[in-house]
Enzyme design. Structure first.
Site: not given
Length: 470
Positions: A111, A255, A257, A259
């Site tokens: 992340s 970010d 990833d 999410d």
């Protein structure tokens, strides 16, 4: 029922030095996140899941290739079929779990953590994180070296799914509530900064499908992060410059990833990641009022917006898994975390930067005013976020020091130490994803929030100095 695992050799703790949380495990590649740790965690997760296929995907970090292959090997060796969606946003991976009716999934992503880090995020059926008690069980099995390896005739099969991002995008576009004609009529120019992560393809493609003209910034999915990957205001200077240079109406930052979503206004100024969730809550409740769930660190601005619609706000411990479970429990309409993580259960119960971007564009299209003018409608509160490179060794000493520092406040221990007044608060907690202490403070003015954060930081320093001097 999950298959019963067999104990293997014990040895040293394979999770030593890893950050273990309800979302999974993360660590520094080659130091704490080793091949042995990956195989142990993936094998433990496989032993916990019901029989059936498991979806695997990853972000763009170079280490993701070997971590993903080892993860898949452990799943196959446990008898699970593996469906590989390749490089994809974490919400896309979660959406694919539901699409394939899989028994669970694993996302290889750290992340917002810096490039040397990677992680295994662990999911159950239906495309949600494991409940906290379930993730603790998986971690216990990994520490004990327990797995359920299959015989030669029972090993799983492998296949690739190259349509996961497209299906996720199409599902967002088909949601009720988006006025696609109105959005297309505005012909918004948008800048996307995906920090060369998993949103590099998915986020621009979604916005183009909504009729936006997209300017790409850091959208090469090679995992070479050109900025500090967490989409905090101080890391969005290049995005702000590109917005100003192109005359864009809005800028979006992911970010690695994808999410989480941060937003920059037409002047190139970050509006603060807390505003992402506030916009989503206002958008959702204006359509269909209903319960809201957020974590204990989220802005009171959400409460003030929900109050306009006569709606209660439920608060949980920090962590997407806690918020998701609460949304399921209360039949929530909208929720998330104030770090830019929007959860819209009408699509799925996970943080999703793509659906957050679609919501923000639709919210902006509802009014002729600019984003900076629209933001003035949101509650006038300011949050300050700090990080301290300190390990909390004595929580009692910390509590005593903070209660002496804030004697007139209401103390809340839902997650960490939080001290509240009528229109402001301050919180101190150990991070579950990094070896740091987080301090958050919110008030009607930045000066007041800074003062609260400073006083809390000094209290932390005093409490730890007291521990070291004993």
């Amino acid at each position: 029922m999950p298959r019963s695992p067999s104990p293997e050799s014990q040895g040293s703790d394979p999770l030593q030095g890893l950050m273990v949380s309800p979302s999974g495990v993360r660590g520094i590649v080659g130091q704490t996140l080793t091949p042995d740790a990956v195989l142990r965690v993936a094998g433990a997760h496989a032993s916990f899941l019901e029989p059936g296929p498991v979806v695997v995907g990853r972000d763009t970090r170079p280490s993701g290739a070997w971590v993903s292959r080892l993860t898949q090997a452990a799943l196959l060796a446990s008898g699970h079929d593996v469906i590989d969606v390749g490089v994809a946003p974490t919400p896309t991976i979660l959406f694919a779990i539901g699409h394939h009716r899989a028994s669970g999934g694993i996302a290889i992503t750290a992340s917002h953590n810096p490039a040397p880090w990677n992680a295994l995020k662990l999911f159950g059926p239906g495309g949600t994180f494991l409940a906290p008690a379930q993730s603790e069980e998986v971690a216990r099995r990994a520490r004990q070296g327990r797995a359920a390896w299959a015989s030669h005739a029972e090993v799983g099969s492998f296949r690739e799914d190259d349509g996961a991002i497209r299906r996720h995008r199409d599902a967002i576009l088909s949601l009720e509530g988006f006025d696609r004609d109105r959005i297309r009529a505005r012909r918004f120019k948008v800048v996307v900064d995906a920090t060369n992560g998993a949103g590099s393809v998915a986020t621009p493609a979604l916005l183009e499908a909504l009729g936006c003209e997209v300017e790409r910034l850091f959208c090469e999915p090679d995992g070479r992060f050109p900025r500090t990957p967490e989409p905090l205001p101080e890391n969005l200077g290049a995005l702000g410059e590109r917005v100003r240079a192109t005359g864009a109406a809005i800028g979006f930052a992911n970010d690695p990833d994808a999410d989480r979503l941060a937003i920059v206004d037409e002047r190139g100024e970050p509006i603060g990641e807390e505003r992402t969730l506030q916009i989503a809550v206002d958008w959702a409740l204006s359509r269909r009022p209903g319960p809201v769930a957020v974590n204990a660190s989220t802005s009171i601005g959400v409460d003030l917006i929900a109050r306009r619609y006569g709606i209660p706000v439920h608060r949980t411990k920090i962590g997407e898994a806690h918020v998701a479970q609460k949304l399921i429990e209360i039949g929530g309409v909208i929720g998330g975390e104030g770090n830019g993580g929007v959860i819209y259960p009408a699509l799925h119960v996970t943080r999703d930067a793509l659906v957050a971007a679609a919501i923000a564009i639709d919210w902006l299209a509802r009014d002729k005013r600019s984003l900076s003018e629209r933001v003035l409608e949101l509650p006038p509160v300011v949050m300050v976020k700090r990080k301290l490179d300190i390990k909390l060794e004595d929580l009692d000493a910390l509590k005593d020091e903070l209660t002496r520092t804030f004697p007139d406040a209401e103390r809340n221990v839902l997650d960490g130490e939080k001290y509240l007044w009528e229109d402001c608060w301050v919180q101190v907690r150990a991070s579950g994803t990094e070896p740091i202490v987080r301090i958050l403070a919110e008030a009607r003015s930045r000066e007041h929030a800074e003062t609260l954060a400073n006083r809390a930081g000094q209290a932390v320093e005093r409490s730890q100095a007291h521990v070291r001097s004993r």
